[in-house]
Scaffold this motif. Structure first.
Motif, PDB file in Angstrom:
ATOM      1  N   LYS A   1       0.881  -1.237   0.030  1.00 62.57           N
ATOM      2  CA  LYS A   1       0.012  -0.026   0.049  1.00 62.57           C
ATOM      3  C   LYS A   1       1.014   1.459   0.075  1.00 62.57           C
ATOM      4  O   LYS A   1       0.652   2.088  -0.797  1.00 62.57           O
ATOM      5  CB  LYS A   1      -0.908  -0.163   0.983  1.00 62.57           C
ATOM      6  N   PHE A   2       1.821   1.548   0.796  1.00 60.00           N
ATOM      7  CA  PHE A   2       2.653   2.388   0.924  1.00 60.00           C
ATOM      8  C   PHE A   2       3.659   2.585  -0.200  1.00 60.00           C
ATOM      9  O   PHE A   2       3.824   3.641  -0.854  1.00 60.00           O
ATOM     10  CB  PHE A   2       3.615   2.548   2.260  1.00 60.00           C
ATOM     11  N   HIS A   3       3.989   1.282  -0.883  1.00 58.20           N
ATOM     12  CA  HIS A   3       4.868   1.564  -2.165  1.00 58.20           C
ATOM     13  C   HIS A   3       4.052   1.958  -3.101  1.00 58.20           C
ATOM     14  O   HIS A   3       4.502   2.793  -3.919  1.00 58.20           O
ATOM     15  CB  HIS A   3       5.469  -0.002  -2.301  1.00 58.20           C
ATOM     16  N   LEU A   4       2.967   1.440  -3.267  1.00 57.13           N
ATOM     17  CA  LEU A   4       2.026   1.832  -4.511  1.00 57.13           C
ATOM     18  C   LEU A   4       1.513   3.298  -4.218  1.00 57.13           C
ATOM     19  O   LEU A   4       1.869   4.140  -5.171  1.00 57.13           O
ATOM     20  CB  LEU A   4       0.792   1.180  -4.479  1.00 57.13           C
ATOM     21  N   ALA A   5       1.407   4.018  -3.080  1.00 57.69           N
ATOM     22  CA  ALA A   5       0.919   5.221  -2.477  1.00 57.69           C
ATOM     23  C   ALA A   5       2.134   6.227  -3.360  1.00 57.69           C
ATOM     24  O   ALA A   5       1.980   7.230  -3.892  1.00 57.69           O
ATOM     25  CB  ALA A   5       0.848   5.430  -1.316  1.00 57.69           C
ATOM     26  N   GLN A   6       3.334   5.899  -2.831  1.00 62.58           N
ATOM     27  CA  GLN A   6       4.516   6.465  -3.336  1.00 62.58           C
ATOM     28  C   GLN A   6       4.767   6.662  -4.993  1.00 62.58           C
ATOM     29  O   GLN A   6       5.180   7.612  -5.468  1.00 62.58           O
ATOM     30  CB  GLN A   6       5.783   5.999  -2.642  1.00 62.58           C
ATOM     31  N   GLU A   7       4.683   5.329  -5.355  1.00 66.74           N
ATOM     32  CA  GLU A   7       4.890   5.297  -6.702  1.00 66.74           C
ATOM     33  C   GLU A   7       3.773   6.076  -7.670  1.00 66.74           C
ATOM     34  O   GLU A   7       4.080   6.694  -8.633  1.00 66.74           O
ATOM     35  CB  GLU A   7       4.771   3.965  -7.168  1.00 66.74           C
ATOM     36  N   LEU A   8       2.591   6.098  -7.103  1.00 72.21           N
ATOM     37  CA  LEU A   8       1.471   6.837  -7.775  1.00 72.21           C
ATOM     38  C   LEU A   8       1.327   8.256  -7.517  1.00 72.21           C
ATOM     39  O   LEU A   8       0.676   8.951  -7.909  1.00 72.21           O
ATOM     40  CB  LEU A   8       0.086   5.931  -7.570  1.00 72.21           C
ATOM     41  N   GLY A   9       1.685   8.563  -6.229  1.00 72.09           N
ATOM     42  CA  GLY A   9       1.934   9.912  -5.682  1.00 72.09           C
ATOM     43  C   GLY A   9       0.444  10.266  -5.133  1.00 72.09           C
ATOM     44  O   GLY A   9      -0.104  11.413  -5.511  1.00 72.09           O
ATOM     45  N   ILE A  10      -0.249   9.348  -4.666  1.00 72.67           N
ATOM     46  CA  ILE A  10      -1.480   9.485  -3.770  1.00 72.67           C
ATOM     47  C   ILE A  10      -1.314   9.049  -2.508  1.00 72.67           C
ATOM     48  O   ILE A  10      -0.528   8.371  -2.136  1.00 72.67           O
ATOM     49  CB  ILE A  10      -2.690   8.730  -4.740  1.00 72.67           C
ATOM     50  N   PRO A  11      -2.388   9.566  -1.613  1.00 68.69           N
ATOM     51  CA  PRO A  11      -2.188   8.975  -0.217  1.00 68.69           C
ATOM     52  C   PRO A  11      -2.385   7.415  -0.354  1.00 68.69           C
ATOM     53  O   PRO A  11      -3.217   6.982  -0.948  1.00 68.69           O
ATOM     54  CB  PRO A  11      -3.576   9.730   0.526  1.00 68.69           C
ATOM     55  N   SER A  12      -2.093   6.977   0.876  1.00 67.17           N
ATOM     56  CA  SER A  12      -2.179   5.599   0.846  1.00 67.17           C
ATOM     57  C   SER A  12      -3.420   4.868   1.045  1.00 67.17           C
ATOM     58  O   SER A  12      -4.079   4.162   0.875  1.00 67.17           O
ATOM     59  CB  SER A  12      -1.165   4.848   1.947  1.00 67.17           C
ATOM     60  N   ARG A  13      -4.477   6.144   1.820  1.00 63.46           N
ATOM     61  CA  ARG A  13      -5.842   5.838   2.078  1.00 63.46           C
ATOM     62  C   ARG A  13      -6.641   5.732   0.918  1.00 63.46           C
ATOM     63  O   ARG A  13      -7.350   4.845   0.833  1.00 63.46           O
ATOM     64  CB  ARG A  13      -6.175   6.866   2.867  1.00 63.46           C
ATOM     65  N   GLN A  14      -6.133   6.546  -0.092  1.00 61.56           N
ATOM     66  CA  GLN A  14      -6.864   6.437  -1.315  1.00 61.56           C
ATOM     67  C   GLN A  14      -6.554   5.015  -2.222  1.00 61.56           C
ATOM     68  O   GLN A  14      -7.380   4.556  -2.755  1.00 61.56           O
ATOM     69  CB  GLN A  14      -6.352   7.760  -2.412  1.00 61.56           C
ATOM     70  N   VAL A  15      -5.162   4.593  -1.892  1.00 66.05           N
ATOM     71  CA  VAL A  15      -4.997   3.234  -2.664  1.00 66.05           C
ATOM     72  C   VAL A  15      -5.890   2.095  -1.895  1.00 66.05           C
ATOM     73  O   VAL A  15      -6.485   1.377  -2.515  1.00 66.05           O
ATOM     74  CB  VAL A  15      -3.557   3.009  -2.239  1.00 66.05           C
ATOM     75  N   ALA A  16      -5.925   2.274  -0.570  1.00 70.37           N
ATOM     76  CA  ALA A  16      -6.623   0.997   0.097  1.00 70.37           C
ATOM     77  C   ALA A  16      -8.091   1.019  -0.301  1.00 70.37           C
ATOM     78  O   ALA A  16      -8.624   0.174  -0.277  1.00 70.37           O
ATOM     79  CB  ALA A  16      -6.399   1.664   1.599  1.00 70.37           C
ATOM     80  N   ILE A  17      -8.614   2.549  -0.352  1.00 72.46           N
ATOM     81  CA  ILE A  17      -9.936   2.675  -0.775  1.00 72.46           C
ATOM     82  C   ILE A  17     -10.062   2.210  -2.066  1.00 72.46           C
ATOM     83  O   ILE A  17     -11.175   1.387  -2.523  1.00 72.46           O
ATOM     84  CB  ILE A  17     -10.453   4.191  -0.643  1.00 72.46           C
TER      85      ILE A  17
END
Length: 160
Positions: free
Chosen positions: A46-62
């Motif tokens: 989740k944190f890796h994707l959030a950093q890679e995509l430049g979005i909050p980790s909460r948005q990735v989780a949602i």
């Protein structure tokens, strides 16, 4: 229950709304690829994707949560469609088998009628050119069996 002090505090200091923006096509593509690999999202990913995509980790989780819900719904719909097709196939087979049972019952009734006719009290049952009768001493002769066989073969040939 909330205390009145807590309610007043919420009114004075409202929590900031999440300012998440729509994902770009590239971000969605990367999330889809990640989802194909694993439908569950651990903290590190989740944190890796959030950093890679430049979005909050909460948005990735949602996004993952919503995607799993859509995936489950689609899976259920596909399963329902498959079951519906199987049901239709079974119903068609059932109808075909019912017709076959009906045809066989009619054939059986015809054979029963032949047996009743052959064992009737009339012993004058001419069969073939040799003069053999259908009943010898009250028992059906081979002539009767040939006629029965011919009757059954005739019914089977009509079915082919």
């Amino acid at each position: 229950m909330y205390s009145s002090k807590h309610s007043q505090n919420r009114k004075q200091h409202p929590q900031p709304k999440c300012t998440s923006k729509r994902l770009t096509q590239e971000q969605v593509r990367l999330l889809e690829a990640s989802f194909k690999l694993d439908r569950k999202l651990d903290m590190d990913r989740k944190f890796h994707l959030a950093q890679e995509l430049g979005i909050p980790s909460r948005q990735v989780a949602i996004w993952y949560q919503n995607k799993r819900a859509r995936w489950k719904s689609q899976s259920l719909e596909m399963g329902y469609a498959t079951l519906q097709q199987r049901l239709e196939s079974v119903l068609i087979d059932n109808e075909r088998l019912e017709k076959e049972v009906q045809r066989l019952n009619q054939e059986l009734e015809n054979v029963r009628q032949m047996l009743v006719a052959s064992t009737s009290t009339s012993n004058s049952y001419a069969c073939d050119e040799e003069g053999n009768s259908g009943l010898i001493n009250g028992e059906p002769s081979s002539c009767f069996h040939r006629e029965l066989y011919a009757c059954l073969i005739g019914n089977n040939e009509r079915q082919l």
